[in-house]
Design an enzyme around this catalytic site. Structure first.
Site, PDB file in Angstrom:
ATOM      1  N   LYS A  78     -14.778  56.096 -43.704  1.00 34.11           N
ATOM      2  CA  LYS A  78     -14.668  54.634 -43.791  1.00 34.11           C
ATOM      3  C   LYS A  78     -15.896  53.913 -43.254  1.00 34.11           C
ATOM      4  O   LYS A  78     -15.809  52.844 -42.666  1.00 34.11           O
ATOM      5  CB  LYS A  78     -13.404  54.130 -43.103  1.00 34.11           C
ATOM      6  CG  LYS A  78     -12.134  54.890 -43.465  1.00 34.11           C
ATOM      7  CD  LYS A  78     -12.003  55.186 -44.949  1.00 34.11           C
ATOM      8  CE  LYS A  78     -11.916  53.947 -45.813  1.00 34.11           C
ATOM      9  NZ  LYS A  78     -11.949  54.288 -47.278  1.00 34.11           N
ATOM     10  N   THR A  81     -19.037  55.619 -47.280  1.00 29.71           N
ATOM     11  CA  THR A  81     -19.308  56.862 -48.001  1.00 29.71           C
ATOM     12  C   THR A  81     -19.200  56.677 -49.511  1.00 29.71           C
ATOM     13  O   THR A  81     -20.087  57.100 -50.265  1.00 29.71           O
ATOM     14  CB  THR A  81     -18.315  57.963 -47.562  1.00 29.71           C
ATOM     15  OG1 THR A  81     -18.248  57.999 -46.144  1.00 29.71           O
ATOM     16  CG2 THR A  81     -18.746  59.310 -48.099  1.00 29.71           C
ATOM     17  N   THR A  82     -18.112  56.073 -49.969  1.00 27.45           N
ATOM     18  CA  THR A  82     -17.888  55.896 -51.406  1.00 27.45           C
ATOM     19  C   THR A  82     -19.001  55.073 -52.025  1.00 27.45           C
ATOM     20  O   THR A  82     -19.513  55.388 -53.106  1.00 27.45           O
ATOM     21  CB  THR A  82     -16.527  55.229 -51.648  1.00 27.45           C
ATOM     22  OG1 THR A  82     -15.504  55.965 -50.980  1.00 27.45           O
ATOM     23  CG2 THR A  82     -16.207  55.158 -53.131  1.00 27.45           C
ATOM     24  N   HIS A 151     -18.352  65.003 -43.751  1.00 24.89           N
ATOM     25  CA  HIS A 151     -18.083  64.139 -42.599  1.00 24.89           C
ATOM     26  C   HIS A 151     -18.388  64.848 -41.276  1.00 24.89           C
ATOM     27  O   HIS A 151     -18.223  64.236 -40.215  1.00 24.89           O
ATOM     28  CB  HIS A 151     -16.607  63.719 -42.590  1.00 24.89           C
ATOM     29  CG  HIS A 151     -16.267  62.634 -43.571  1.00 24.89           C
ATOM     30  ND1 HIS A 151     -17.100  61.563 -43.828  1.00 24.89           N
ATOM     31  CD2 HIS A 151     -15.161  62.446 -44.354  1.00 24.89           C
ATOM     32  CE1 HIS A 151     -16.530  60.767 -44.719  1.00 24.89           C
ATOM     33  NE2 HIS A 151     -15.355  61.286 -45.055  1.00 24.89           N
ATOM     34  N   ARG A 174     -21.711  52.494 -39.846  1.00 23.37           N
ATOM     35  CA  ARG A 174     -21.135  51.149 -39.906  1.00 23.37           C
ATOM     36  C   ARG A 174     -20.778  50.718 -38.498  1.00 23.37           C
ATOM     37  O   ARG A 174     -20.459  51.547 -37.649  1.00 23.37           O
ATOM     38  CB  ARG A 174     -19.879  51.190 -40.790  1.00 23.37           C
ATOM     39  CG  ARG A 174     -19.309  49.843 -41.174  1.00 23.37           C
ATOM     40  CD  ARG A 174     -18.086  50.042 -42.057  1.00 23.37           C
ATOM     41  NE  ARG A 174     -17.636  48.788 -42.645  1.00 23.37           N
ATOM     42  CZ  ARG A 174     -16.545  48.673 -43.405  1.00 23.37           C
ATOM     43  NH1 ARG A 174     -15.809  49.749 -43.665  1.00 23.37           N
ATOM     44  NH2 ARG A 174     -16.209  47.496 -43.898  1.00 23.37           N
ATOM     45  N   SER A 182     -11.168  49.655 -40.810  1.00 17.83           N
ATOM     46  CA  SER A 182     -11.065  50.369 -42.074  1.00 17.83           C
ATOM     47  C   SER A 182     -10.363  51.712 -41.896  1.00 17.83           C
ATOM     48  O   SER A 182      -9.556  52.125 -42.735  1.00 17.83           O
ATOM     49  CB  SER A 182     -12.462  50.572 -42.670  1.00 17.83           C
ATOM     50  OG  SER A 182     -12.388  51.029 -44.006  1.00 17.83           O
ATOM     51  N   TYR A 245     -24.711  50.367 -42.931  1.00 19.57           N
ATOM     52  CA  TYR A 245     -23.859  49.746 -43.947  1.00 19.57           C
ATOM     53  C   TYR A 245     -24.212  48.272 -44.101  1.00 19.57           C
ATOM     54  O   TYR A 245     -24.340  47.759 -45.225  1.00 19.57           O
ATOM     55  CB  TYR A 245     -22.405  49.912 -43.517  1.00 19.57           C
ATOM     56  CG  TYR A 245     -21.365  49.348 -44.441  1.00 19.57           C
ATOM     57  CD1 TYR A 245     -20.742  50.164 -45.377  1.00 19.57           C
ATOM     58  CD2 TYR A 245     -20.954  48.018 -44.356  1.00 19.57           C
ATOM     59  CE1 TYR A 245     -19.759  49.668 -46.217  1.00 19.57           C
ATOM     60  CE2 TYR A 245     -19.981  47.512 -45.192  1.00 19.57           C
ATOM     61  CZ  TYR A 245     -19.387  48.340 -46.125  1.00 19.57           C
ATOM     62  OH  TYR A 245     -18.418  47.832 -46.954  1.00 19.57           O
ATOM     63  N   LYS A 313     -11.750  46.062 -48.714  1.00 16.79           N
ATOM     64  CA  LYS A 313     -12.513  44.812 -48.717  1.00 16.79           C
ATOM     65  C   LYS A 313     -14.016  45.040 -48.748  1.00 16.79           C
ATOM     66  O   LYS A 313     -14.749  44.327 -49.418  1.00 16.79           O
ATOM     67  CB  LYS A 313     -12.159  43.972 -47.485  1.00 16.79           C
ATOM     68  CG  LYS A 313     -10.775  43.358 -47.521  1.00 16.79           C
ATOM     69  CD  LYS A 313     -10.592  42.427 -46.329  1.00 16.79           C
ATOM     70  CE  LYS A 313      -9.249  41.708 -46.381  1.00 16.79           C
ATOM     71  NZ  LYS A 313      -9.079  40.795 -45.230  1.00 16.79           N
TER      72      LYS A 313
END
Length: 349
Positions: A78, A81-82, A151, A174, A182, A245, A313
């Site tokens: 969270k 990564t995506t 991870h 982040r 998240s 991030y 979000k």
């Protein structure tokens, strides 16, 4: 017995021995109940992981062989990564004739980013049917980079990633406030799928906050994870790129995307810059676009995780809607304590 049968028998014996040793290791490790549920996490090599996932981690650590051309994405869960997977996949494949023009033909339009950049411990070595097996991974063409992610903390990487190859590592971090929020939403969705009790009542965000601060969550602690990668990026700038991030969303987004493309060996040409290719990539990969694609609204990455879970979000500063004053003070104290002697800071809003 012929050689093929003998080799197969030897491999079976080795696998059985490995499984027995892994089980003995799991039984010997410190354990806690994650979020107060039935799901156990264990402390291994100074980080926490799900007990059920440790065997996959061990297989990855002992058997994965990095190539010089590999690009490895590192992150805490969270932390973006995506998003980073979608960016790197598009940067590397933007001139691929099968995908060009990428705005119309990108595989991102029909595949979840995690199907295109392969998770190692949770996917390839975790038996995810949507990802290649370890053998298939080895057989991928050598004339293009394998895009992979993990991870795990840097200290727990296989030596083939850390030292015996010249593969590239891109780490995304982040700020701890938004990472916590998240993760809370993520783990709240997954906890029962991981083997919990359907009648289990989730702890409050404030209760989970204590575990987060103590580092008792999968691949935590937060500060150990982030700081080790930051230190490696300072020590080995040609091998490890540390991205924030918040910087990929802010005023320096274009600059950081150019830095990322150059680092992974696919820099933008002057013509591409003048034609707006960088902005096109940012638009394609932004969360508001990805979350509205049909592939990311439905279906599963595997049986435990719905594709839509990967997109919430994606905002900087959403934590202000959740934190109490005492929670803010606790994180600020941890930041001061852990970042005191290093030149690392985050944009919080």
């Amino acid at each position: 017995m012929n050689n093929d049968n003998q080799n197969e028998s030897d491999e079976t014996i080795q696998l059985q021995k490995f499984e027995e040793q892994a089980e003995q290791l799991i039984q010997s490790l410190e354990k806690v109940k994650f979020m107060g549920s039935k799901v156990e996490i264990v402390k291994y090599q100074n980080f926490w992981c799900r007990a059920q996932g440790l065997k996959s981690i061990l297989h990855y650590q002992y058997h994965f062989k990095a190539r010089d051309s590999d690009i490895i994405i590192g992150s805490l869960p969270k932390s973006g990564t995506t998003w980073l997977k979608s960016l790197i996949f598009t940067i590397v494949n933007r001139l691929n004739p099968d995908h060009h023009p990428f705005k119309q033909n990108s595989p991102l339009l029909s595949h979840n980013p995690h199907e295109l950049v392969y998770f190692l411990e949770n996917g390839v070595y975790g038996g995810n049917p949507k990802l290649p097996t370890p053998l298939q991974l080895q057989q991928l063409p050598t004339n293009s980079p394998r895009l992979l992610s993990t991870h795990l903390p840097y200290a727990s990487f296989p030596e083939s990633i850390k030292s015996s190859s010249s593969c590239k590592i891109v780490y995304i971090a982040r700020n701890p406030f938004d990472t916590f929020v998240s993760q809370w939403h993520w783990h709240s969705k997954l906890i029962n799928n991981w083997g919990g009790d359907p009648e289990f009542e989730l702890p409050t965000m404030e209760d989970y906050f204590e575990d987060f601060c103590l580092g008792k969550f999968p691949v935590g602690p937060y500060f150990d994870h982030v700081i080790e990668f930051w230190k490696q990026s300072v020590k080995q700038p040609n091998k490890v790129l540390f991205l924030k991030y918040e910087d990929l969303k802010g005023d320096y987004a274009v600059l950081n995307l150019k830095k990322l493309a150059e680092f992974v060996g696919f820099p933008f040409s002057n013509q591409e810059e003048s034609e707006g290719v960088i902005n096109d990539i940012m638009e394609l990969c932004c969360i508001n676009n990805l979350k509205e694609l049909e592939v990311n609204k439905s279906g599963f990455m595997h049986k435990l995780i719905e594709n839509k879970y990967y997109f919430r979000k994606g905002e900087v500063g959403d934590w202000t809607n959740h934190f109490t004053p005492s929670m803010v003070e606790r994180i600020e104290n941890l930041i001061q304590e852990n970042f005191r002697d290093i030149d690392l800071s985050f944009k919080m809003q």
